[in-house]
Design an enzyme around this catalytic site. Structure first.
Site, PDB file in Angstrom:
ATOM      1  CG  HIS A 156      -0.302   0.097   2.537  1.00  0.00           C
ATOM      2  ND1 HIS A 156       0.122   1.295   3.079  1.00  0.00           N
ATOM      3  CD2 HIS A 156       0.007  -0.843   3.458  1.00  0.00           C
ATOM      4  CE1 HIS A 156       0.657   1.076   4.278  1.00  0.00           C
ATOM      5  NE2 HIS A 156       0.603  -0.224   4.524  1.00  0.00           N
TER       6      HIS A 156
ATOM      7  CB  CYS B  86       1.834  -3.447   5.190  1.00  0.00           C
ATOM      8  SG  CYS B  86       0.205  -3.992   5.765  1.00  0.00           S
TER       9      CYS B  86
END
EC number: 2.-.-.-
Length: 166
Positions: free
Chosen positions: A126, A142
């Site tokens: 992301h 992440c």
């Protein structure tokens, strides 16, 4: 006679080099981006804050047609656009911006299943604030990217594409 064999495009994420490489159908490098992975290093355990290793695939692409720096919470746009002023109002927030590529593990007992499930850990590729450094592990597990880079990558991939993290 030579035979051309097309391979499916795939993504390789190097934890050591903090790089994401998109490998094209011809098996060559299509493009590379700097990334930032888990501050706590590699690991698969739920709650570890580590980036899971091994074979994965993109389960879902989220955020098509959203403006650059759109803020997401729970994989839904909040209606906010990231700015330094917004960041001051929400100190400590883990910013998920622009686009989300939601990963799912392929290896049962390693990154899929109870206690180690990449998908249920909500591990994404992301966007992040552009002030955040790349090339240094700083995320909560992440794979963070620059906003322009995640939008570019988003336009080059589709759900189901293989992702290998090592």
């Amino acid at each position: 006679m030579s035979q051309d064999i097309a391979v499916a495009p795939r993504i390789h994420i190097s934890l050591e080099h903090q790089r994401l490489t998109l490998i094209g159908r011809d098996g060559g490098v299509e493009i590379e981006y700097p990334v930032s992975t888990g501050l706590n290093g590699p690991g698969e355990r739920d709650g570890s804050g580590c980036t899971p290793r091994g074979e994965h695939f993109i389960r879902a692409l989220i955020g098509a047609d959203q403006p650059l720096r759109t803020v997401f919470r729970g994989r839904r746009p909040t209606g906010e656009i990231y700015s330094p002023e917004l960041a001051q109002q929400h100190p400590g927030r883990d910013w998920i911006l622009s686009r989300i590529l939601w990963l799912c593990g392929r290896e049962s007992g390693k990154n899929r299943g109870p206690g180690v499930d990449t998908f249920r850990r909500f591990i994404y590729i992301h966007g992040t604030p552009d002030t955040e450094p790349m090339g240094v592990p700083l995320s909560h597990g992440c794979v963070r990217m620059r906003n322009d880079d995640i939008v570019d990558l988003f336009g080059r991939v589709q759900a189901g594409i293989a992702v290998f993290i090592d």
